[in-house]
Design a protein around this motif. Sequence first.
Motif, PDB file in Angstrom:
ATOM      1  N   ARG A 138     -90.415 -96.653  57.443  1.00 19.88           N
ATOM      2  CA  ARG A 138     -89.382 -97.110  56.511  1.00 19.88           C
ATOM      3  C   ARG A 138     -87.991 -97.064  57.126  1.00 19.88           C
ATOM      4  O   ARG A 138     -87.164 -97.938  56.843  1.00 19.88           O
ATOM      5  N   VAL A 139     -87.725 -96.065  57.980  1.00 22.08           N
ATOM      6  CA  VAL A 139     -86.405 -95.987  58.608  1.00 22.08           C
ATOM      7  C   VAL A 139     -86.238 -97.115  59.619  1.00 22.08           C
ATOM      8  O   VAL A 139     -85.182 -97.761  59.673  1.00 22.08           O
ATOM      9  N   ALA A 140     -87.277 -97.373  60.411  1.00 16.27           N
ATOM     10  CA  ALA A 140     -87.207 -98.477  61.366  1.00 16.27           C
ATOM     11  C   ALA A 140     -87.003 -99.804  60.634  1.00 16.27           C
ATOM     12  O   ALA A 140     -86.201-100.653  61.062  1.00 16.27           O
ATOM     13  N   ALA A 141     -87.713 -99.983  59.523  1.00 15.01           N
ATOM     14  CA  ALA A 141     -87.569-101.215  58.738  1.00 15.01           C
ATOM     15  C   ALA A 141     -86.172-101.340  58.156  1.00 15.01           C
ATOM     16  O   ALA A 141     -85.617-102.446  58.068  1.00 15.01           O
ATOM     17  N   SER A 142     -85.578-100.203  57.768  1.00 14.37           N
ATOM     18  CA  SER A 142     -84.223-100.247  57.213  1.00 14.37           C
ATOM     19  C   SER A 142     -83.194-100.687  58.252  1.00 14.37           C
ATOM     20  O   SER A 142     -82.121-101.175  57.904  1.00 14.37           O
ATOM     21  N   TYR A 143     -83.537-100.518  59.523  1.00 12.16           N
ATOM     22  CA  TYR A 143     -82.663-100.984  60.601  1.00 12.16           C
ATOM     23  C   TYR A 143     -82.916-102.445  60.960  1.00 12.16           C
ATOM     24  O   TYR A 143     -82.307-102.979  61.876  1.00 12.16           O
ATOM     25  N   GLY A 144     -83.843-103.084  60.233  1.00  8.36           N
ATOM     26  CA  GLY A 144     -84.111-104.493  60.454  1.00  8.36           C
ATOM     27  C   GLY A 144     -85.339-104.790  61.277  1.00  8.36           C
ATOM     28  O   GLY A 144     -85.633-105.957  61.551  1.00  8.36           O
ATOM     29  N   ALA A 145     -86.086-103.788  61.686  1.00 10.52           N
ATOM     30  CA  ALA A 145     -87.287-104.005  62.484  1.00 10.52           C
ATOM     31  C   ALA A 145     -88.416-104.568  61.628  1.00 10.52           C
ATOM     32  O   ALA A 145     -88.514-104.277  60.433  1.00 10.52           O
ATOM     33  N   ARG A 146     -89.235-105.381  62.236  1.00  7.30           N
ATOM     34  CA  ARG A 146     -90.453-105.878  61.583  1.00  7.30           C
ATOM     35  C   ARG A 146     -91.554-104.854  61.854  1.00  7.30           C
ATOM     36  O   ARG A 146     -91.963-104.654  62.994  1.00  7.30           O
ATOM     37  N   VAL A 147     -92.029-104.221  60.784  1.00  8.74           N
ATOM     38  CA  VAL A 147     -92.903-103.063  60.932  1.00  8.74           C
ATOM     39  C   VAL A 147     -94.229-103.285  60.210  1.00  8.74           C
ATOM     40  O   VAL A 147     -94.264-103.821  59.100  1.00  8.74           O
ATOM     41  N   ALA A 148     -95.304-102.819  60.842  1.00  5.14           N
ATOM     42  CA  ALA A 148     -96.624-102.809  60.224  1.00  5.14           C
ATOM     43  C   ALA A 148     -97.237-101.427  60.419  1.00  5.14           C
ATOM     44  O   ALA A 148     -96.963-100.740  61.402  1.00  5.14           O
ATOM     45  N   VAL A 149     -98.059-101.035  59.446  1.00  5.64           N
ATOM     46  CA  VAL A 149     -98.745 -99.744  59.499  1.00  5.64           C
ATOM     47  C   VAL A 149    -100.225 -99.968  59.238  1.00  5.64           C
ATOM     48  O   VAL A 149    -100.594-100.733  58.346  1.00  5.64           O
ATOM     49  N   ALA A 150    -101.060 -99.269  60.001  1.00  5.85           N
ATOM     50  CA  ALA A 150    -102.498 -99.272  59.736  1.00  5.85           C
ATOM     51  C   ALA A 150    -102.916 -97.882  59.297  1.00  5.85           C
ATOM     52  O   ALA A 150    -102.576 -96.890  59.953  1.00  5.85           O
ATOM     53  N   GLU A 151    -103.652 -97.806  58.192  1.00  2.00           N
ATOM     54  CA  GLU A 151    -104.138 -96.519  57.677  1.00  2.00           C
ATOM     55  C   GLU A 151    -105.588 -96.690  57.240  1.00  2.00           C
ATOM     56  O   GLU A 151    -105.882 -97.483  56.340  1.00  2.00           O
ATOM     57  N   GLU A 152    -106.493 -95.946  57.879  1.00  7.51           N
ATOM     58  CA  GLU A 152    -107.919 -96.101  57.573  1.00  7.51           C
ATOM     59  C   GLU A 152    -108.378 -95.268  56.391  1.00  7.51           C
ATOM     60  O   GLU A 152    -109.460 -95.507  55.849  1.00  7.51           O
ATOM     61  N   HIS A 153    -107.596 -94.266  55.991  1.00 12.22           N
ATOM     62  CA  HIS A 153    -107.982 -93.427  54.862  1.00 12.22           C
ATOM     63  C   HIS A 153    -107.110 -93.764  53.647  1.00 12.22           C
ATOM     64  O   HIS A 153    -107.308 -94.784  53.017  1.00 12.22           O
ATOM     65  N   ARG A 154    -106.148 -92.912  53.341  1.00 15.59           N
ATOM     66  CA  ARG A 154    -105.267 -93.151  52.210  1.00 15.59           C
ATOM     67  C   ARG A 154    -103.830 -92.932  52.652  1.00 15.59           C
ATOM     68  O   ARG A 154    -103.545 -92.035  53.455  1.00 15.59           O
ATOM     69  N   VAL A 155    -102.920 -93.740  52.130  1.00 15.05           N
ATOM     70  CA  VAL A 155    -101.513 -93.601  52.463  1.00 15.05           C
ATOM     71  C   VAL A 155    -101.012 -92.240  51.969  1.00 15.05           C
ATOM     72  O   VAL A 155    -101.286 -91.845  50.828  1.00 15.05           O
ATOM     73  N   GLY A 156    -100.300 -91.535  52.836  1.00 10.42           N
ATOM     74  CA  GLY A 156     -99.818 -90.207  52.503  1.00 10.42           C
ATOM     75  C   GLY A 156    -100.242 -89.165  53.513  1.00 10.42           C
ATOM     76  O   GLY A 156     -99.581 -88.143  53.686  1.00 10.42           O
ATOM     77  N   GLY A 157    -101.372 -89.419  54.193  1.00 10.75           N
ATOM     78  CA  GLY A 157    -101.791 -88.535  55.266  1.00 10.75           C
ATOM     79  C   GLY A 157    -102.291 -87.185  54.799  1.00 10.75           C
ATOM     80  O   GLY A 157    -102.538 -86.938  53.621  1.00 10.75           O
ATOM     81  N   THR A 158    -102.409 -86.278  55.760  1.00  6.78           N
ATOM     82  CA  THR A 158    -102.973 -84.951  55.489  1.00  6.78           C
ATOM     83  C   THR A 158    -102.209 -84.215  54.405  1.00  6.78           C
ATOM     84  O   THR A 158    -102.793 -83.673  53.462  1.00  6.78           O
ATOM     85  N   CYS A 159    -100.887 -84.167  54.509  1.00  5.69           N
ATOM     86  CA  CYS A 159    -100.096 -83.351  53.593  1.00  5.69           C
ATOM     87  C   CYS A 159    -100.290 -83.768  52.137  1.00  5.69           C
ATOM     88  O   CYS A 159    -100.572 -82.943  51.280  1.00  5.69           O
ATOM     89  N   VAL A 160    -100.173 -85.034  51.869  1.00  4.56           N
ATOM     90  CA  VAL A 160    -100.216 -85.519  50.489  1.00  4.56           C
ATOM     91  C   VAL A 160    -101.638 -85.613  49.961  1.00  4.56           C
ATOM     92  O   VAL A 160    -101.904 -85.255  48.810  1.00  4.56           O
TER      93      VAL A 160
END
Length: 448
Positions: free
Chosen positions: A22-44
Amino acid sequence: MSAFDYDLFVIGAGSGGVRASRVAASYGARVAVAEEHRVGGTCVIRGCVPKKLLVYGAHFAEDLKDARHFGWDVPDCHFDWDRLRDNVLAEVTRLEGLYGQTLDNHKVMVFRSRATVVGPQKVRLADGQEISAERILIATGGWPFVPEFPGSEHAITSNEVFHLEKLPKRIVIAGGGYIANEFAGIFNEFGSKVTIVNRGDTILRGYDEQIRDRLLQISMTKGIDFKFNAPFQSIEKNDDGTLAVHLENCDAIIADAVMIATGRTPNTKGLGLEDAGVALDAHGAVKVDETNQSSVPSIYAVGDVTNRIQLTPVAIREGQAFADSVFGGKPTVVDYHNVPSAVFSHPPIGAVGMTEAEARNKLGSIRTYTSDFRAMKNVLAGRNERALYKMIVNAATDQVVGLHMIGPDAPEILQAAAVAVKAGLTKADFDATVALHPSMAEELVLLK
């Protein structure tokens, strides 16, 4: 026009990956994310957030009993594991939605798929689609380590513990670290018979010896059993569904569940990193420099996958620093000195800075101050459980170089005190601060 599909492709939508995206995108970068489980990762999804909710739930076991000493007519209460489990999982789902919404709001493309690295600037999704990116960020976190022994498939880890169909009457927890001690406290308060099995002779390596000894003493008083120097030999599943746990140096234990909490390893297996030229250490962690850059200039890594400090706030700091440095034009390096940590055991532990042993080895001449007391609430409730606060001071400079606490709300108190340690304040600065009375925190400025 860029020759790449994206400016940044992030593998892993956990705390570090989401912050970097999200920070990279806020600077104008075109960003993609791949997540095979659930968004939020281990912590969430399967870590600190649902675990802390179970910790809150476990605290009511003692609070309801103590309330009677404070004038409340509380009847004997029944604990409903199914209700708590389902409420916790519903909260996890709500938070997952918020994380996804954050990425959507920043116009980050999310691929609900496993992604592997097939080149310095190319990834492949599970369906075979290949995507190019000027930079790739590995943020796949860690994964529970399960040692190999006969019957290990019958054990669960911290990934599965939140989904138990029923509360085990007897549970064996393997390990001596924070995960093992936290879940031991949780299940013990819920009424399970808990046995911690440790292949060594120490719990909570890395924490101050007096603090960990106090937790061991209190845990045993609460009814948690400890088996030290007892490596696993095997687990057998009996006809009635119970498990027979066979250990070295002690008798077999019959349990309804066995949880392996023997640490976490960097989640890099099968990602294709080595084939792409990315150097990994002996544990599979991505080797990175202080800018989070790997041995391949276009590939970076943040969070637990680097095995530097496995803490969610550290992963977030690293993700922020990466995005600021690479896309924001603000070179940033994370400071790993005096990072506070907590163990949400019963009672909890908070720590920052050097332990007494570390300070003696590094500084030589030190002073230590301790306060060993019963919290006011415990006194009226008739509980003999004692808190312990410990301050480590550099004798040459009077600078406070370590704070270690075990007792009610220790992590909440330690967070503010960690600012003072990080700022390099002295014992005289603590002494000059007026106490906030009556509170447990006031002990920090009254240490003699």
